[in-house]
Every structure is written in C-alpha cells, then in structure tokens.
Design a protein around this motif. Structure first.
Motif, PDB file in Angstrom:
ATOM      1  N   LEU A 540       0.834  -1.195   0.000  1.00  0.00           N
ATOM      2  CA  LEU A 540       0.000   0.000   0.000  1.00  0.00           C
ATOM      3  C   LEU A 540       0.873   1.250   0.000  1.00  0.00           C
ATOM      4  O   LEU A 540       1.908   1.298   0.674  1.00  0.00           O
ATOM      5  CB  LEU A 540      -0.913   0.028   1.228  1.00  0.00           C
ATOM      6  N   SER A 541       0.436   2.267  -0.715  1.00  0.00           N
ATOM      7  CA  SER A 541       1.174   3.525  -0.756  1.00  0.00           C
ATOM      8  C   SER A 541       0.952   4.306   0.531  1.00  0.00           C
ATOM      9  O   SER A 541      -0.105   4.227   1.161  1.00  0.00           O
ATOM     10  CB  SER A 541       0.738   4.362  -1.964  1.00  0.00           C
ATOM     11  N   TYR A 542       1.959   5.082   0.927  1.00  0.00           N
ATOM     12  CA  TYR A 542       1.873   5.861   2.164  1.00  0.00           C
ATOM     13  C   TYR A 542       2.776   7.086   2.030  1.00  0.00           C
ATOM     14  O   TYR A 542       3.722   7.122   1.236  1.00  0.00           O
ATOM     15  CB  TYR A 542       2.281   5.020   3.379  1.00  0.00           C
ATOM     16  N   ARG A 543       2.474   8.084   2.834  1.00  0.00           N
ATOM     17  CA  ARG A 543       3.249   9.321   2.813  1.00  0.00           C
ATOM     18  C   ARG A 543       3.085  10.001   4.175  1.00  0.00           C
ATOM     19  O   ARG A 543       2.009   9.972   4.770  1.00  0.00           O
ATOM     20  CB  ARG A 543       2.764  10.248   1.697  1.00  0.00           C
ATOM     21  N   THR A 544       4.166  10.612   4.666  1.00  0.00           N
ATOM     22  CA  THR A 544       4.092  11.284   5.950  1.00  0.00           C
ATOM     23  C   THR A 544       4.465  12.750   5.817  1.00  0.00           C
ATOM     24  O   THR A 544       5.298  13.125   4.971  1.00  0.00           O
ATOM     25  CB  THR A 544       4.979  10.585   6.997  1.00  0.00           C
ATOM     26  N   TYR A 545       3.838  13.551   6.634  1.00  0.00           N
ATOM     27  CA  TYR A 545       4.053  14.996   6.669  1.00  0.00           C
ATOM     28  C   TYR A 545       4.434  15.369   8.107  1.00  0.00           C
ATOM     29  O   TYR A 545       3.574  15.512   8.969  1.00  0.00           O
ATOM     30  CB  TYR A 545       2.797  15.749   6.245  1.00  0.00           C
ATOM     31  N   GLN A 595      -1.915   9.809  -7.805  1.00  0.00           N
ATOM     32  CA  GLN A 595      -0.956   9.142  -6.921  1.00  0.00           C
ATOM     33  C   GLN A 595      -1.168   9.495  -5.446  1.00  0.00           C
ATOM     34  O   GLN A 595      -0.230   9.421  -4.651  1.00  0.00           O
ATOM     35  CB  GLN A 595       0.469   9.524  -7.328  1.00  0.00           C
ATOM     36  N   VAL A 596      -2.389   9.856  -5.069  1.00  0.00           N
ATOM     37  CA  VAL A 596      -2.651  10.102  -3.653  1.00  0.00           C
ATOM     38  C   VAL A 596      -2.453   8.793  -2.892  1.00  0.00           C
ATOM     39  O   VAL A 596      -3.032   7.771  -3.252  1.00  0.00           O
ATOM     40  CB  VAL A 596      -4.081  10.636  -3.429  1.00  0.00           C
ATOM     41  N   PRO A 597      -1.629   8.781  -1.856  1.00  0.00           N
ATOM     42  CA  PRO A 597      -1.367   7.526  -1.142  1.00  0.00           C
ATOM     43  C   PRO A 597      -2.579   7.044  -0.360  1.00  0.00           C
ATOM     44  O   PRO A 597      -3.440   7.836   0.032  1.00  0.00           O
ATOM     45  CB  PRO A 597      -0.211   7.896  -0.207  1.00  0.00           C
ATOM     46  N   ARG A 598      -2.611   5.745  -0.116  1.00  0.00           N
ATOM     47  CA  ARG A 598      -3.707   5.172   0.654  1.00  0.00           C
ATOM     48  C   ARG A 598      -3.680   5.673   2.099  1.00  0.00           C
ATOM     49  O   ARG A 598      -4.723   5.818   2.735  1.00  0.00           O
ATOM     50  CB  ARG A 598      -3.612   3.644   0.632  1.00  0.00           C
ATOM     51  N   LEU A 599      -2.476   5.908   2.630  1.00  0.00           N
ATOM     52  CA  LEU A 599      -2.335   6.402   3.994  1.00  0.00           C
ATOM     53  C   LEU A 599      -1.485   7.661   3.992  1.00  0.00           C
ATOM     54  O   LEU A 599      -0.362   7.658   3.476  1.00  0.00           O
ATOM     55  CB  LEU A 599      -1.669   5.355   4.896  1.00  0.00           C
TER      56      LEU A 599
END
Length: 797
Positions: A540-545, A595-599
């Motif tokens: 799953l795709s993910y990204r952190t801010y 490409q919006v990540p799932r999380l």
C-alpha cells in the motif's frame, strides 16, 4: 517456541468454574486502555515507576529503586514485617541495583550523574558511603545493570548510551577498565561458575566474559530486547526474559545452546505486547515466575524437569494477576514479590494545572500520578492458580481470534475481518499535541465535560467544536500514552516498548537524556515497525508529513522517499495553517497524477503552544491556528474528487498538558468523512489503539500489537450510507498573529523553557503557567470526580 499455554488454557477455564472468588484478589479496575486489573495478594506503596528490586543476601530486606518523573528514591522493605523501613532520596537513579555479598553495602545506578552510589547498611537504614564515578555528570554514559564480584573486589556496570562494560574496583572505588559492547546493555549477572553475562538490549544476544581476565568469550543468541537474566543455583541453566518476543530463553550453560523457548504470552504466536521483562525462581527452583509488564501478570512455568540429568521440557502452569506494568518479580520463601511500576489504577487529574503550593498539585502531572506498588503474594496452590489464571484472561481484552476478526456490524464501512473490502480507500491520519478532553471540549453540554477546566473553548477552537457537532462527538476517548515520547510510538505503532517506557521518565523528570523515540534509535522501534512498515509489506502507498521527519529529512528508513520534503517539522514559530497550505499543494499535485497515497500521516503542532515567551504567539492564538489548520485541511479534502472514498482521523499523541475530571488519559479525537455519521454522540470507550485498529481494518492490515488487536474499532461512528456534503472551515474568532508582549514573572519563566526540542519543557510548570495566564490565579478549585467508564448501548447512543 513452546506454546504451552494453548494446551493448558482449557484446563484452567474448566477448573475455575468451581473455584469461588478469593479474598486475595482486589476488586476489578478497568484501565483507560481497555485492560483491567485484579491484583493478587497484599500490597505496600512504592514510589514513582519502580524498575528494580534486589533481595539482601540474608533475604530479610528488599531494596527498590524508584525511577519515575517525580521524586526518585531508594526504598527498603522489611520482608518479615512487610513494612517500609527506610527511604533514601536520590537526585538521579535507574534500574541498576546490587547488594555486596555480606549484605552490608548496596550499589545503585546514579543515572546520568554517571556514577554508582554506594550505601552502607546499618540497623536497616541506608547511609550514603561513597560514589564510583564512571565519568562526568551529563556525559553520554548512563549506567544500567550492575553485578558485584566479591571474590575479586569488582563491580561490573553495563551502560545505555556509550554501550560499555565498566569494571570498577570496590576497594578504591575507581574504574579499572572499560570494554566496548556491541549494543546498549541492560543487565549484568555473574554465574555461579564465575563468568559474567551481559544482556545486549539492542541485540538478540547475551555477551559472556571471563570475570577474571575480562576476555570476551562468546555470545549467546536469545530473543528480541533481552532484559533480565537468572541462573539456577548450580549454574547449569540460564533464563533470559525477551521483552519484545513475549518469551524466555532457557539456555544450557554447558552446551551454550538454547534448550527451549518459553512463550510467556497468554496465547501462542501473539504479536508483541506482553513485554516479558523480569524473572524469579521459587525456592525449590521447580517454578519460574515471569513478569509480563504489558499483560499486567506473572506467567508461571513448571521447570522442575530441568533438574533431571536428562532435562525434560518445561510446561506452563498458569498466570497470576498483578498491578499495572510489573517490572520486577522476586521470591523469598513462600512469598512472591512484584513491583508494579504504575500501581493499581489510572486517575483523574483535575488539579493538574493549579498553582504551586495548592493541595494535590505536585501529584497530578500525568507523568508522575501513577505511583507504584509492591504486591506480596503467597505461593498459590494449583486450585488457587487456576482461579487466578481465569482472572488474568478476564482482565485481558486481547484474544488470538481478535487478530483476524474484530467487533463490528455487517455492511459497516469498517470491515470486521482483516482483508475484507471497505468503500473507504484513502485514510488521512492527523496527530496533534498534548491536550485533554476537558481543555478543549469541556464546554460542550452534549458531552461529559467540565467547563471549569476548559482553556480553549469554542471561541478559540470553532472547527474542533464543529467537527464534534457536525460529525461525531467522542467524549470517552483515551490516549494510550502519558507523554509524547511514548505517545508517538503508541500513535504509529500501537505499542511503546520496554526501552521507551523505561527511558522517557528520566528525560521528562529533568534528569538528562536525549529524545530518541521517533525513529532515531533502533532500540525504540516496536518489533514489527510502525504503520508505514505494515503498509509497505502489504504493497500500500503511504506518505508522511512531519511525523518521524525532522529538518526536512526522514528519521526512520521506511519513510525515506515517502515524505513531503517541504513540510516543516517541529518549529513553533511556523503557523499550522502554513503547514496545511504546503500539504494542500502536495496533495493537489499527487491528485492530479492519480498518486494520492492510501495512507497519509500528518503532524500539526501549534496546540502545544509556546507558553508566554515574549514575542511568541499567545497560547490562545497558537491553539486557534491549529484549529483553523484542521478545518482548512478537511474543507480542502472534502472539495476534492476523492472525498467520497476518504476519511480523516484526528487525535492527540498524549494528554500530558492539561487536566481532566474523568482521567488524565482522556483526550480529544475526531473523525470526518462521507461515511462518518452526522450529528452523532458516541459514548463508547475508545483508545489510540482502537483508532489504529479502525485504520488497519479499512486498509486491510493486521494489528501491530496485542493492544490494537484487542481494542474496539470505531465502527459505531460510521454509516452505511455516505453523505458527501463538504465541510466548510469555520473562520478563526481571534487574531492568529497575537503575540505575548507582557514582561512579568510568567513570561520570564517561559523564557527559561527549551521550546526548540519536543517536550523539553517541564510539563508541570508549563501547564501551571498556561492555567494562570488563561484562567488567572484566583479561579475556584475545579470539581473532582472518580474515573468512570460510560458503557454504550448496542446502537452506540
């Protein structure tokens, strides 16, 4: 691994049906994390977070080191009278504790004073004798485990920060030599044969040295995060508690091999979360007692087979319920002694922000409110142990079945079974800083609030109030953590491991240390990693801010290439609305290319506030900025093309910066999205781990620990029918650029605080300052109440 408990569980439950309750079990207390306590035996009060207990050689006295945020001291308990006979305040203390063989001297770790304190014992009283200095105070040393070698007049000390083995001369009180260890040390033990064994906390190893020559002989492989060790009297067997594996390694010192591995958890192959950390053998060495800190119990094994020349396997006998977070178990005669680091209950803290000098103030900061206890338990019969085992299972909401099948309802957007589909595709998870429920939503008559404790009412937080009214009001939500150090581990990993729990009180108590809990030290990582690791393994795709990323770089390898490089981390001079603008730009760019990540994990900080530092934003402005940032983020998302498939979860990583009349862990939490109910009040008891379980079920991920596996998912907050009406952010009602201009005692105090580093401020003083600034010093005393659980009915109303 020998999963013996699975085979004995049926016996225990059947046997217990005919066993009446015993007077040695305390009334059941439910903790805010959903687990319960019914501690066995009788008890004595201890101090703040007792970590270790050492029996004197004659078995008459028990020395205890109290190592929490509040007062630190050594304590002597007379085991015949079962009374405390002496308390010795110390500036800094830690786990290390060892008696000289004659019982006339006690050695204790001096923490980041980097010394070993030596006490003489006279008439059951401790008298400071001398210090053994390992280095200058404040240097990166930090002594942990100790072992006394009386025959050679040596004291062995393993350390946490410089990963050394120090060898000290007990006649001259000087360091003789230092040996580099491969990892942080935890415990030192001398075998009956004279070899020195050291658990390497950060590795799955025990290092073995020749005590005479100090030569490193070999390493023994053990489980993850080895804590305490224990030898049989003849030295043939070594037992090692593996905190992050829920296990005990049983090693033959003759063959240097692991003979068996005992599963100390309540169920076989359970995920991490038992925190197996301390060991004791019965006097006849036929029974092994194992302290499971996070299961709030002792696991009991029959190890009599090890006494045979042809050793046979050990087997489980049952469990004994203890207090909250048992860190040390010892035995003397027929008594079992257990130090419970957090005592017997959670508590409200309505007096937490009140000015110095007023009654109860000093004890109501969450980091120091849960004082430890010593349980004294008489060795149980088989019948009694069966009854106690049933108590432990009743106290434990985790079961093996819950890992794959959670509570819920058919057709709800939150699946009941891991891997089942959800109409929600995108999860946005926002972590904020340190507020209680009463501080923010205490003014809402719809919920269980105390308006006298509300510092940031609707005028300052219109969006959070609107989210609670337009979507779901949660007034029975509890964080699993006490402070940010464990808070970000609970919020991203559903677990704060033994290193985190046993380290943060030193730093938060102003006794030195480094903040190394957000990816920067491998020893702090939970066994399976964090939410991002589970996404990666699931594809799953993910990204952190901002979360686990400082100075525009990742602190944790799994988020490398999965974080926003322009998102500011900890800097209270930057508006949260600026952070959300950066997120909006990044989100729009990803949305445009599909490409919006799932999380997405986001961290916004301003509700921490900068106190009253001259020139900084006022506390009210900082919280209002944080509130507006939340509102704008949800509005922006709600007007996007993926809103119908999205959900937003918001919580505080901890609740340390304020008061609450229900419990010091009660905090604000919000859920927003098309599938979230509108205008709903949910009194169900939820926790940090429950929010994570909800996220996991949406994404098809398994639980990360026993805590999220056990927690109640927030399915009652969700509707089967989506409402795609967008959220409209509420404008701020106070100017966001209002700065502190006054120069007074409060501003001068605030200038002394270190706001450049997360949670480097003394929270007790910080909270008091906010109370004085916002409420004034002449406010009437807040009302007080006991901790309660409001049970929801079947439909959640």
């Amino acid at each position: 691994m020998k999963n013996a408990f699975l085979f004995t569980l049926v016996f225990f439950i059947c046997a217990c049906k005919t066993v009446a309750p015993t007077s040695t079990i305390a009334p059941r207390v439910q903790l805010p994390n959903g687990w319960s306590l019914t501690p066995a035996g009788r008890s004595l009060p201890l101090g703040d977070f007792p970590m270790n207990a050492a029996l004197s050689p004659n078995g008459r006295l028990l020395a205890v080191t109290n190592n929490g945020v509040g007062s630190q001291f050594l304590q002597l308990v007379d085991l015949q009278t079962e009374k405390t006979v002496d308390s010795m305040p110390v500036a800094k203390a830690y786990y290390g504790l060892a008696w000289a063989g004659d019982g006339q001297r006690l050695y204790a770790s001096g923490g980041l004073d980097n010394c070993i304190m030596v006490y003489a014992l006279k008439n059951q009283q401790l008298h400071p004798d001398t210090l053994i200095r390992l280095g200058q105070a404040g240097a990166s040393i930090f002594p942990v485990g100790l072992a006394v070698d009386d025959a050679r007049h040596q004291l062995f000390v393993c350390t946490k920060y410089d990963s050394m083995l120090y060898v000290c001369d007990t006649r001259t009180n000087l360091v003789k030599s230092k040996i580099k260890l491969e990892s942080e040390g935890y415990a030192c033990n001398l075998s009956p044969g004279g070899a020195l064994y050291v658990t390497l906390w950060g590795l799955k190893k025990v290092a073995v040295f020749d005590a005479a020559t100090l030569a490193h002989q070999y390493d023994l492989p053990v489980g993850d995060h080895p804590n305490e060790m224990l030898f049989s009297r003849n030295g043939q067997w070594l037992f090692v508690a593996n905190a992050q594996d829920n296990s005990v390694s049983v090693i033959s010192t003759r063959t240097r091999r692991t003979f068996e591995t005992l599963n100390a958890a309540l169920y076989p192959n359970a995920p991490n979360g038992s925190t197996t950390n301390s060991l004791a053998l019965s006097t006849d060495e036929k029974t092994l007692y194992v302290a499971n800190a996070d299961n709030n119990c002792l696991a009991v094994f029959d190890v009599s087979g090890l006494q045979n020349k042809s050793a046979t396997a050990s087997h489980a006998r049952g469990f004994i319920p203890t207090g909250w977070y048992p860190t040390s178990v010892r035995t003397i005669g027929s008594k079992i002694l257990v130090a419970n680091a957090k005592g017997f209950t959670s508590l409200p803290n309505p007096d937490a922000p009140r000015p110095d000098g007023e009654k109860h103030h000093a004890s109501q900061y969450i980091g120091a409110i849960f004082l430890g206890t010593l349980s004294i338990i008489d060795q149980p019969s088989d019948r009694q142990l069966a009854a106690w085992s049933k108590e432990v299972y009743t106290n434990t909401p985790y079961t093996k079945a819950k890992e794959l099948q959670a509570d819920g309802e058919t057709g709800n957007p939150i699946p009941k079974r891991v891997g089942d589909p959800s109409p929600i595709k995108y999860v946005f998870y926002i972590v904020k800083e340190n507020r209680t429920y009463d501080q923010v939503l205490g003014d809402m008559p719809e919920g269980n609030g105390d308006s006298t404790l509300c510092l940031f009412p609707e005028k300052i937080t219109p969006n959070q109030h609107a989210l609670a009214r337009e979507f779901v009001l949660l007034d029975n939500f509890y964080v699993d953590a006490e402070v940010s150090a464990d808070g970000h581990n609970w919020s991203l990993g559903a677990y704060a491991n033994d290193y985190v729990e046993k380290s943060w009180p030193t730093e938060y108590g102003g006794r030195g240390g480094v903040y190394d809990y957000e990816g920067t030290r491998a020893l702090a990582h939970p066994k399976g990693g964090y939410l991002w690791d589970y996404c990666r393994r699931a594809g799953l795709s993910y990204r952190t801010y901002g979360e686990f990323a400082d100075d525009y770089k990742p602190n944790y390898s799994t988020i490398a290439g999965h974080f926003c490089t322009t998102y500011p981390a900890w800097d209270l001079s930057i508006f949260d609305i600026t952070r959300v603008q950066i997120w909006e730009h990044d989100f729009d760019s990803l949305l445009a290319i599909g490409q919006v990540p799932r999380l997405s994990t986001l961290r916004i900080y301003s509700d921490h506030t900068s106190g009253l530092s001259k020139g900084a934003y006022t506390p009210q402005a900082a919280v209002a900025d944080n509130d507006l940032a939340v509102g704008r983020l949800i509005e922006h998302l709600s007007k996007s093309t993926i809103w119908q498939e999205s959900v937003v979860f918001i919580l505080e990583d901890d609740a340390q910066d304020g008061a609450d009349h229900v419990d010091a862990h009660r905090s604000i939490a919000f859920v927003a999205g098309p599938y979230v109910k509108r205008g709903f009040i949910d009194h169900s008891m939820y926790s940090t781990s429950g929010m994570l379980r909800t996220i996991e079920l949406i994404l098809g991920l398994p639980p990360m620990s026993q805590y999220d596996a056990a927690a109640t998912p927030m399915w009652r907050c969700f509707s089967k029918t989506p409402d795609v009406q967008p959220y409209i952010a509420k404008p701020n009602r106070i100017p966001l650029d209002t700065r502190n201009m006054a120069v007074n005692d409060l501003s001068r105090l605030s200038e002394t605080f270190n706001l450049a580093q997360l949670d480097a401020v003394p929270a007790r003083a910080f909270n008091e300052m906010l109370w004085k600034a916002i409420k004034g010093t002449d406010m009437p005393a807040p009302k007080r109440a006991a901790w309660v659980v409001v049970q929801a009915d079947n439909d959640g109303d």
